[in-house]
Design a protein around this motif. Sequence first.
Motif, PDB file in Angstrom:
ATOM      1  N   LYS A  46       0.814  -1.220   0.000  1.00 24.39           N
ATOM      2  CA  LYS A  46       0.000   0.000   0.000  1.00 24.39           C
ATOM      3  C   LYS A  46       0.849   1.273   0.000  1.00 24.39           C
ATOM      4  CE  LYS A  46      -3.445   2.382   2.880  1.00 24.39           C
ATOM      5  NZ  LYS A  46      -4.195   2.335   4.166  1.00 24.39           N
ATOM      6  N   LEU A  47       1.895   1.293   0.840  1.00 28.96           N
ATOM      7  CA  LEU A  47       2.681   2.519   1.036  1.00 28.96           C
ATOM      8  C   LEU A  47       3.849   2.678   0.071  1.00 28.96           C
ATOM      9  CD1 LEU A  47       2.840   2.443   4.947  1.00 28.96           C
ATOM     10  CD2 LEU A  47       1.386   3.900   3.522  1.00 28.96           C
ATOM     11  N   LYS A  48       4.298   1.558  -0.520  1.00 25.85           N
ATOM     12  CA  LYS A  48       5.440   1.574  -1.448  1.00 25.85           C
ATOM     13  C   LYS A  48       6.656   2.319  -0.840  1.00 25.85           C
ATOM     14  CE  LYS A  48       3.464  -0.350  -5.156  1.00 25.85           C
ATOM     15  NZ  LYS A  48       2.202  -0.778  -4.566  1.00 25.85           N
ATOM     16  N   PRO A  74      12.473  -4.707  -7.085  1.00 26.33           N
ATOM     17  CA  PRO A  74      13.413  -3.674  -7.537  1.00 26.33           C
ATOM     18  C   PRO A  74      13.126  -2.292  -6.947  1.00 26.33           C
ATOM     19  CG  PRO A  74      12.733  -5.053  -9.378  1.00 26.33           C
ATOM     20  CD  PRO A  74      11.867  -5.431  -8.227  1.00 26.33           C
ATOM     21  N   ASP A  75      11.877  -2.073  -6.538  1.00 26.62           N
ATOM     22  CA  ASP A  75      11.507  -0.753  -6.013  1.00 26.62           C
ATOM     23  C   ASP A  75      11.450  -0.684  -4.488  1.00 26.62           C
ATOM     24  OD1 ASP A  75      11.130   0.333  -8.604  1.00 26.62           O
ATOM     25  OD2 ASP A  75       9.182  -0.674  -8.714  1.00 26.62           O
ATOM     26  N   VAL A  76      11.276  -1.831  -3.840  1.00 30.82           N
ATOM     27  CA  VAL A  76      11.192  -1.867  -2.376  1.00 30.82           C
ATOM     28  C   VAL A  76      12.305  -2.775  -1.846  1.00 30.82           C
ATOM     29  CG1 VAL A  76       9.769  -2.381  -0.364  1.00 30.82           C
ATOM     30  CG2 VAL A  76       8.688  -1.561  -2.472  1.00 30.82           C
ATOM     31  N   HIS A  77      13.267  -2.179  -1.143  1.00 26.83           N
ATOM     32  CA  HIS A  77      14.403  -2.933  -0.614  1.00 26.83           C
ATOM     33  C   HIS A  77      14.165  -3.281   0.847  1.00 26.83           C
ATOM     34  CE1 HIS A  77      16.634  -2.027  -4.252  1.00 26.83           C
ATOM     35  NE2 HIS A  77      16.268  -0.763  -4.120  1.00 26.83           N
ATOM     36  N   THR A  99      18.315  -6.850   0.925  1.00 26.62           N
ATOM     37  CA  THR A  99      19.433  -6.083   0.382  1.00 26.62           C
ATOM     38  C   THR A  99      20.567  -5.996   1.397  1.00 26.62           C
ATOM     39  OG1 THR A  99      17.918  -4.759  -0.948  1.00 26.62           O
ATOM     40  CG2 THR A  99      20.087  -3.825  -0.566  1.00 26.62           C
ATOM     41  N   GLY A 100      20.211  -6.007   2.683  1.00 25.76           N
ATOM     42  CA  GLY A 100      21.237  -5.891   3.725  1.00 25.76           C
ATOM     43  C   GLY A 100      20.853  -6.626   4.983  1.00 25.76           C
ATOM     44  N   ILE A 115      20.693   2.266   5.789  1.00 29.26           N
ATOM     45  CA  ILE A 115      19.385   2.587   5.209  1.00 29.26           C
ATOM     46  C   ILE A 115      19.560   3.302   3.869  1.00 29.26           C
ATOM     47  CG2 ILE A 115      17.374   4.113   5.467  1.00 29.26           C
ATOM     48  CD1 ILE A 115      17.390   3.361   8.467  1.00 29.26           C
ATOM     49  N   HIS A 116      20.458   4.278   3.832  1.00 29.08           N
ATOM     50  CA  HIS A 116      20.689   5.007   2.581  1.00 29.08           C
ATOM     51  C   HIS A 116      21.289   4.090   1.513  1.00 29.08           C
ATOM     52  CE1 HIS A 116      19.509   9.094   3.621  1.00 29.08           C
ATOM     53  NE2 HIS A 116      20.044   8.913   4.821  1.00 29.08           N
ATOM     54  N   ALA A 117      22.179   3.181   1.948  1.00 25.45           N
ATOM     55  CA  ALA A 117      22.786   2.233   1.004  1.00 25.45           C
ATOM     56  C   ALA A 117      21.713   1.304   0.441  1.00 25.45           C
ATOM     57  CB  ALA A 117      23.879   1.423   1.690  1.00 25.45           C
ATOM     58  N   ALA A 118      20.854   0.782   1.329  1.00 24.61           N
ATOM     59  CA  ALA A 118      19.793  -0.135   0.901  1.00 24.61           C
ATOM     60  C   ALA A 118      18.835   0.552  -0.072  1.00 24.61           C
ATOM     61  CB  ALA A 118      19.024  -0.657   2.113  1.00 24.61           C
ATOM     62  N   ALA A 119      18.536   1.825   0.183  1.00 26.79           N
ATOM     63  CA  ALA A 119      17.615   2.569  -0.694  1.00 26.79           C
ATOM     64  C   ALA A 119      18.162   2.655  -2.114  1.00 26.79           C
ATOM     65  CB  ALA A 119      17.381   3.967  -0.136  1.00 26.79           C
ATOM     66  N   GLN A 120      19.489   2.604  -2.243  1.00 27.47           N
ATOM     67  CA  GLN A 120      20.127   2.660  -3.565  1.00 27.47           C
ATOM     68  C   GLN A 120      20.407   1.262  -4.121  1.00 27.47           C
ATOM     69  OE1 GLN A 120      23.598   5.267  -3.267  1.00 27.47           O
ATOM     70  NE2 GLN A 120      22.496   6.515  -1.778  1.00 27.47           N
TER      71      GLN A 120
END
Length: 203
Positions: A46-48, A74-77, A99-100, A115-120
């Motif tokens: 729901k929140l993506k 690919p869009d939600v890590h 991802t981590g 968190i920032h690394a995972a977002a990328q």
Amino acid sequence: MTVRILLCDDHAVVRAGLLALLGSAPGIEVVGEAGSGEEAVAMAAKLKPDVVLMDLQLGPGIDGVEATRRIASPDVHVLVLTTYDTDADVTRAIGAGATGYLLKAERPEELFAAIHAAAQGRTALSAPVARRAASAASLPALTDRERDILGQLAHGLGNREIARALFISEATVKTHLGRIYAKLGVDTRAGAVAVAKEQRLLP
């Protein structure tokens, strides 16, 4: 860019602590909290969010690994944040698409960076997890028979007893022992057992 986070932990106190911690971090926004695997899956759809911060042990229902399998895309890590760092937990989580993998004992700045690394889409591992993964990857794989013999060694059995237990000849036992020593980089029975325990090669 602001990283949108969904928290998933079955302990309300832990969620509250993370909410307060992440609220002070620049570039991070918590958009939702889930107390179960099922809730996390529904909220992620729901929140993506950019990143789901996922605990592994979630009480009744699906665990963090299964929730990760259903959420990761690919869009939600998914960034695992847990107190458990066994090889099996790490392998299952990464295999499910995480991802981590971070331990709850990490410093806040390490968590923010992960968190920032995972977002990328970049892999983020706690230092102990990364060291163990690298160490395990550097060892050649043992065959099933070599693992059997290693297990007998750990129980203190001699070559003749191992041969009898596994229904093979003593010469075959010696051949396998030579290969085990070479693979583990040791030259004694005690050394083989010590390395096997350190690398969690024994059942």
